[in-house]
Scaffold this motif. Structure first.
Motif, PDB file in Angstrom:
ATOM      1  N   ARG A 120       0.847  -1.189   0.000  1.00 46.31           N
ATOM      2  CA  ARG A 120       0.000   0.000   0.000  1.00 46.31           C
ATOM      3  C   ARG A 120       0.879   1.234   0.000  1.00 46.31           C
ATOM      4  N   GLN A 121       0.578   2.111  -0.901  1.00 48.83           N
ATOM      5  CA  GLN A 121       1.323   3.349  -1.005  1.00 48.83           C
ATOM      6  C   GLN A 121       0.378   4.529  -0.855  1.00 48.83           C
ATOM      7  N   GLU A 122       0.877   5.563  -0.217  1.00 50.71           N
ATOM      8  CA  GLU A 122       0.074   6.768  -0.065  1.00 50.71           C
ATOM      9  C   GLU A 122      -0.072   7.452  -1.414  1.00 50.71           C
ATOM     10  N   SER A 123      -1.319   7.854  -1.696  1.00 51.79           N
ATOM     11  CA  SER A 123      -1.567   8.527  -2.962  1.00 51.79           C
ATOM     12  C   SER A 123      -0.976   9.936  -2.917  1.00 51.79           C
ATOM     13  N   LYS A 124      -0.228  10.272  -3.928  1.00 50.57           N
ATOM     14  CA  LYS A 124       0.352  11.601  -4.006  1.00 50.57           C
ATOM     15  C   LYS A 124       0.544  11.953  -5.478  1.00 50.57           C
ATOM     16  N   VAL A 125       0.655  13.233  -5.744  1.00 48.61           N
ATOM     17  CA  VAL A 125       0.820  13.700  -7.113  1.00 48.61           C
ATOM     18  C   VAL A 125       2.233  13.357  -7.581  1.00 48.61           C
ATOM     19  N   ALA A 126       2.313  12.699  -8.718  1.00 46.96           N
ATOM     20  CA  ALA A 126       3.616  12.329  -9.255  1.00 46.96           C
ATOM     21  C   ALA A 126       4.393  13.588  -9.631  1.00 46.96           C
ATOM     22  N   SER A 127       5.686  13.523  -9.475  1.00 43.85           N
ATOM     23  CA  SER A 127       6.510  14.676  -9.831  1.00 43.85           C
ATOM     24  C   SER A 127       6.469  14.908 -11.335  1.00 43.85           C
ATOM     25  N   CYS A 128       6.660  16.149 -11.714  1.00 43.89           N
ATOM     26  CA  CYS A 128       6.558  16.524 -13.128  1.00 43.89           C
ATOM     27  C   CYS A 128       7.768  15.999 -13.911  1.00 43.89           C
ATOM     28  N   PRO A 129       7.549  15.295 -15.017  1.00 46.03           N
ATOM     29  CA  PRO A 129       8.661  14.819 -15.854  1.00 46.03           C
ATOM     30  C   PRO A 129       9.138  15.927 -16.788  1.00 46.03           C
ATOM     31  N   HIS A 130       9.870  16.875 -16.245  1.00 45.53           N
ATOM     32  CA  HIS A 130      10.264  18.070 -17.000  1.00 45.53           C
ATOM     33  C   HIS A 130      10.929  17.726 -18.328  1.00 45.53           C
ATOM     34  N   GLN A 131      11.952  16.881 -18.262  1.00 46.60           N
ATOM     35  CA  GLN A 131      12.723  16.598 -19.470  1.00 46.60           C
ATOM     36  C   GLN A 131      11.884  15.881 -20.520  1.00 46.60           C
ATOM     37  N   ALA A 132      10.980  14.993 -20.086  1.00 48.35           N
ATOM     38  CA  ALA A 132      10.127  14.271 -21.040  1.00 48.35           C
ATOM     39  C   ALA A 132       9.217  15.239 -21.791  1.00 48.35           C
ATOM     40  N   LYS A 137      15.694  26.519 -13.547  1.00 48.46           N
ATOM     41  CA  LYS A 137      14.762  26.414 -12.426  1.00 48.46           C
ATOM     42  C   LYS A 137      13.427  27.086 -12.739  1.00 48.46           C
ATOM     43  N   THR A 138      13.461  28.236 -13.420  1.00 47.09           N
ATOM     44  CA  THR A 138      12.219  28.945 -13.747  1.00 47.09           C
ATOM     45  C   THR A 138      11.327  28.101 -14.645  1.00 47.09           C
ATOM     46  N   ARG A 139      11.905  27.511 -15.662  1.00 44.06           N
ATOM     47  CA  ARG A 139      11.119  26.650 -16.555  1.00 44.06           C
ATOM     48  C   ARG A 139      10.572  25.438 -15.821  1.00 44.06           C
ATOM     49  N   GLN A 140      11.371  24.852 -14.943  1.00 51.06           N
ATOM     50  CA  GLN A 140      10.900  23.712 -14.169  1.00 51.06           C
ATOM     51  C   GLN A 140       9.721  24.099 -13.274  1.00 51.06           C
ATOM     52  N   GLN A 141       9.780  25.277 -12.685  1.00 49.46           N
ATOM     53  CA  GLN A 141       8.691  25.739 -11.818  1.00 49.46           C
ATOM     54  C   GLN A 141       7.407  25.954 -12.614  1.00 49.46           C
ATOM     55  N   HIS A 142       7.518  26.548 -13.798  1.00 46.32           N
ATOM     56  CA  HIS A 142       6.334  26.762 -14.631  1.00 46.32           C
ATOM     57  C   HIS A 142       5.724  25.432 -15.069  1.00 46.32           C
ATOM     58  N   LEU A 143       6.574  24.489 -15.473  1.00 44.77           N
ATOM     59  CA  LEU A 143       6.064  23.168 -15.872  1.00 44.77           C
ATOM     60  C   LEU A 143       5.405  22.465 -14.697  1.00 44.77           C
ATOM     61  N   GLN A 144       6.025  22.544 -13.529  1.00 45.28           N
ATOM     62  CA  GLN A 144       5.452  21.906 -12.347  1.00 45.28           C
ATOM     63  C   GLN A 144       4.076  22.492 -12.024  1.00 45.28           C
ATOM     64  N   ALA A 145       3.928  23.805 -12.172  1.00 45.36           N
ATOM     65  CA  ALA A 145       2.639  24.459 -11.902  1.00 45.36           C
ATOM     66  C   ALA A 145       1.570  23.985 -12.886  1.00 45.36           C
ATOM     67  N   ARG A 146       1.915  23.930 -14.178  1.00 46.15           N
ATOM     68  CA  ARG A 146       0.945  23.455 -15.174  1.00 46.15           C
ATOM     69  C   ARG A 146       0.594  21.988 -14.911  1.00 46.15           C
ATOM     70  N   TRP A 147       1.578  21.194 -14.523  1.00 52.54           N
ATOM     71  CA  TRP A 147       1.390  19.755 -14.260  1.00 52.54           C
ATOM     72  C   TRP A 147       0.411  19.532 -13.116  1.00 52.54           C
ATOM     73  N   ARG A 148       0.468  20.379 -12.081  1.00 52.69           N
ATOM     74  CA  ARG A 148      -0.356  20.199 -10.893  1.00 52.69           C
ATOM     75  C   ARG A 148      -1.740  20.837 -11.013  1.00 52.69           C
ATOM     76  N   GLU A 149      -1.969  21.629 -12.050  1.00 51.84           N
ATOM     77  CA  GLU A 149      -3.238  22.361 -12.153  1.00 51.84           C
ATOM     78  C   GLU A 149      -4.435  21.448 -12.362  1.00 51.84           C
ATOM     79  N   SER A 150      -4.243  20.310 -13.008  1.00 49.56           N
ATOM     80  CA  SER A 150      -5.377  19.448 -13.355  1.00 49.56           C
ATOM     81  C   SER A 150      -4.902  18.014 -13.519  1.00 49.56           C
TER      82      SER A 150
END
Length: 265
Positions: free
Chosen positions: A163-175, A195-208
């Motif tokens: 059993r694993q705790e459900s959590k949002v997968a990290s953003c695959p920036h490079q993919a 870092k700025t690009r990674q932060q923007h991608l992470q934000a879009r990834w977590r939005e929905s």
């Protein structure tokens, strides 16, 4: 009794070309792709026109699909040449001739691997039960077996799922960057994933939940490719250079929403 119902005093009906009708039956489209295609057919051929300006919100209301998903599905259908646009994202849209369709091959292989089941294994073959205290004086008993007798045997769980705790997968920036380069080689390349690009991608990834899927990003970049404006194929005004989207522009919050909803120029 006949199963043919005569069309009399109805609220109207839409005529469909037999070749198109049969092509839609054969087409390996997803359920939502088919619903969007039928909605566009209803709003074009159903009104005796080949193409029309149709807002994503209208199709969303007809099909019951979220507006942002409608825009993405339209872009995917355009890429597969089921639909066409006569210009930018706000230009009229219509159904392409079925002979021009290039529908993606979808896998229909089912995962038939049996699900693991939980079984309980009790192994008491090494436990020596002492039925009488007097017997214990005459029979030498190994100490490890005496300890086993004193402590209750714990069942051994086989194939127990972890059993694993459900959590949002990290953003695959490079993919995501790789998909951008693969789909849009005409646009400026990303030389540094800072870092700025990674932060923007992470934000879009977590939005929905929809955004947390590489297939969404593949479709997103494919939709960009269908836009002459975003690809820099429309001459600029007053002799200026034409606009051409970049990776940073595409992942910026406001621009990202514009592209997904088809509200860019």
């Amino acid at each position: 009794m006949s199963n043919v119902i005569t069309l009399r005093n109805t609220g109207g009906f839409t005529r469909m070309d037999n070749e198109l009708y049969e092509a839609l039956i054969r087409a390996d489209l997803s359920g939502r792709e088919l619903r969007v295609a039928l909605a566009i057919h209803r709003l074009t051929v159903g009104f005796n026109v080949e193409e029309a300006r149709i807002a994503a919100s209208v199709i969303a209301e007809m099909s019951g699909i979220a507006r942002e998903n409608v825009s993405r599905i339209i872009g995917d259908l355009i890429r597969q040449r089921v639909l066409y646009r006569s210009g930018s994202s706000r230009a009229p849209i219509g159904i392409s001739p079925s002979r021009e369709w290039k529908i993606d091959v979808k896998s229909d292989t089912l995962d038939k691997a049996p699900k693991s089941t939980q079984s309980v294994k009790n192994d008491t073959s090494k436990v020596l039960k002492l039925t009488h205290n007097k017997d214990s004086k005459d029979i030498p008993v190994p100490s490890e077996l005496v300890d086993a007798e004193r402590q209750p045997q714990q069942p051994e769980l086989i194939d127990q799922p972890v059993r694993q705790e459900s959590k949002v997968a990290s953003c695959p920036h490079q993919a995501i960057v790789d998909l951008y380069h693969e789909t849009l080689p005409e646009l400026p390349r990303v030389a540094l994933l800072n870092k700025t690009r990674q932060q923007h991608l992470q934000a879009r990834w977590r939005e929905s939940d929809v955004h947390r899927d590489l297939d969404f990003w593949r479709d997103y970049f494919a939709m960009v490719k269908t836009s002459k404006f975003l690809m820099g194929n429309i001459p600029g005004r007053n002799g200026n250079r034409p606009f051409r989207a970049s990776f940073d522009w595409l992942i910026a919050p406001s621009n990202f929403v514009k592209v997904v909803e088809g509200n860019y120029a």
